[in-house]
Design an enzyme around this catalytic site. Structure first.
Site, PDB file in Angstrom:
ATOM      1  N   TYR A 154       0.831  -1.204   0.000  1.00 36.46           N
ATOM      2  CA  TYR A 154       0.000   0.000   0.000  1.00 36.46           C
ATOM      3  C   TYR A 154       0.871   1.262   0.000  1.00 36.46           C
ATOM      4  O   TYR A 154       0.630   2.202  -0.764  1.00 36.46           O
ATOM      5  CB  TYR A 154      -0.907  -0.039   1.229  1.00 36.46           C
ATOM      6  CG  TYR A 154      -1.820   1.141   1.412  1.00 36.46           C
ATOM      7  CD1 TYR A 154      -3.024   1.234   0.714  1.00 36.46           C
ATOM      8  CD2 TYR A 154      -1.513   2.161   2.313  1.00 36.46           C
ATOM      9  CE1 TYR A 154      -3.880   2.308   0.894  1.00 36.46           C
ATOM     10  CE2 TYR A 154      -2.361   3.236   2.503  1.00 36.46           C
ATOM     11  CZ  TYR A 154      -3.551   3.308   1.794  1.00 36.46           C
ATOM     12  OH  TYR A 154      -4.385   4.372   1.992  1.00 36.46           O
ATOM     13  N   LYS A 158       0.971   4.117  -2.899  1.00 33.14           N
ATOM     14  CA  LYS A 158       0.638   5.514  -2.620  1.00 33.14           C
ATOM     15  C   LYS A 158       1.819   6.443  -2.884  1.00 33.14           C
ATOM     16  O   LYS A 158       1.644   7.583  -3.331  1.00 33.14           O
ATOM     17  CB  LYS A 158       0.154   5.653  -1.177  1.00 33.14           C
ATOM     18  CG  LYS A 158      -1.225   5.032  -0.924  1.00 33.14           C
ATOM     19  CD  LYS A 158      -2.298   5.628  -1.803  1.00 33.14           C
ATOM     20  CE  LYS A 158      -3.698   5.268  -1.354  1.00 33.14           C
ATOM     21  NZ  LYS A 158      -4.745   5.803  -2.262  1.00 33.14           N
TER      22      LYS A 158
END
Length: 245
Positions: A154, A158
């Site tokens: 993640y 991002k």
């Protein structure tokens, strides 16, 4: 200079990951601002319910798949003749410490977050250029700036969105298209699932002392999508109550 009114009459807005949480709140904001709003999400039933409830239109779309993205964009352009604002909010979680992450855990998260942001933006750019106006707002994360245990996939995705935002901003500025991002910190379904004691500990680390309502993210995105923000591009706006200071 005109007063900031958040009037998007005649504008077409696409929001991904919009069946619930921040995405739905963004859609609701733009509906109130009189835009033609399309909510895109992989969950067909839930996104249709959300769209019906707020007065938007729903499209089932898997942003990790090019064919699905291109079909969704084509459907919107057939209906409205234009696309003006794209909010890349779609995301999934596959949290595990890195030595327990499978290839699938890694690849799916990157395909949806970073890949989806790329695919949606690429598909919309020709329509932005044709209309002489374009606003892209990407949703990144504190984890992308600082990392987070159990979120190597993640955080990488991002962080990639940050690089994409700044690169796309440089490439598209000459066409009058702006590309910005927000780093949110809102009360979403994921936050609501945290035990209250742990949630209170996390809230105590936020200078504002609370998680935001999803609608507070929508207001920031509305500003970045507005004509008044036409000289802002490549920016990453923390909407996090001071968490990232």
């Amino acid at each position: 200079m005109n007063a900031l009114t958040f009037d998007f009459t005649g504008r077409t807005v696409l929001v991904t990951g919009a069946a619930r949480g921040i995405g739905r709140a963004i859609g609701e904001f733009f509906v109130a601002a009189k835009a033609d709003v399309y909510l895109l999400d992989f969950d067909e039933a839930e996104v249709k319910t959300a769209a019906d409830e707020i007065g938007a239109r729903a499209i089932c779309c898997d942003v990790s798949q090019t064919d699905s993205v291109e079909a969704a964009v084509e459907q919107v352009v057939r209906a409205t003749g234009r696309i003006d604002v794209l909010v890349n909010n779609a995301g999934i979680l596959r949290d595990r410490v890195l030595w327990k992450l499978s290839d699938d855990d890694w690849e799916q998260v990157l395909a949806v977050h970073a890949g989806g942001t790329f695919r949606m933006t690429r598909a919309c750019v020709p329509h932005f250029r044709e209309g002489g106006f374009g606003r892209v707002i990407n949703v990144t994360s504190y984890s992308g700036l600082h990392g987070n245990t159990g979120q190597a996939n993640y955080a990488t995705a991002k962080a990639g969105i940050l690089g994409f935002t700044r690169t796309a901003a440089k490439e598209l500025a000459r066409f009058g298209i702006t590309v910005n991002a927000i780093s949110p910190n809102a009360e979403t379904r994921m936050i609501s699932s945290i035990p209250e004691e742990k949630k209170a500990e996390i809230a105590a680390t936020i200078p504002m002392g609370r998680f935001a309502d999803p609608g507070e993210m929508a207001a920031a995105i509305g500003f970045l999508a507005s004509p008044e923000a036409g000289y802002i591009t490549g920016a990453v706006l923390p909407v996090d109550g001071g968490l990232s200071m």
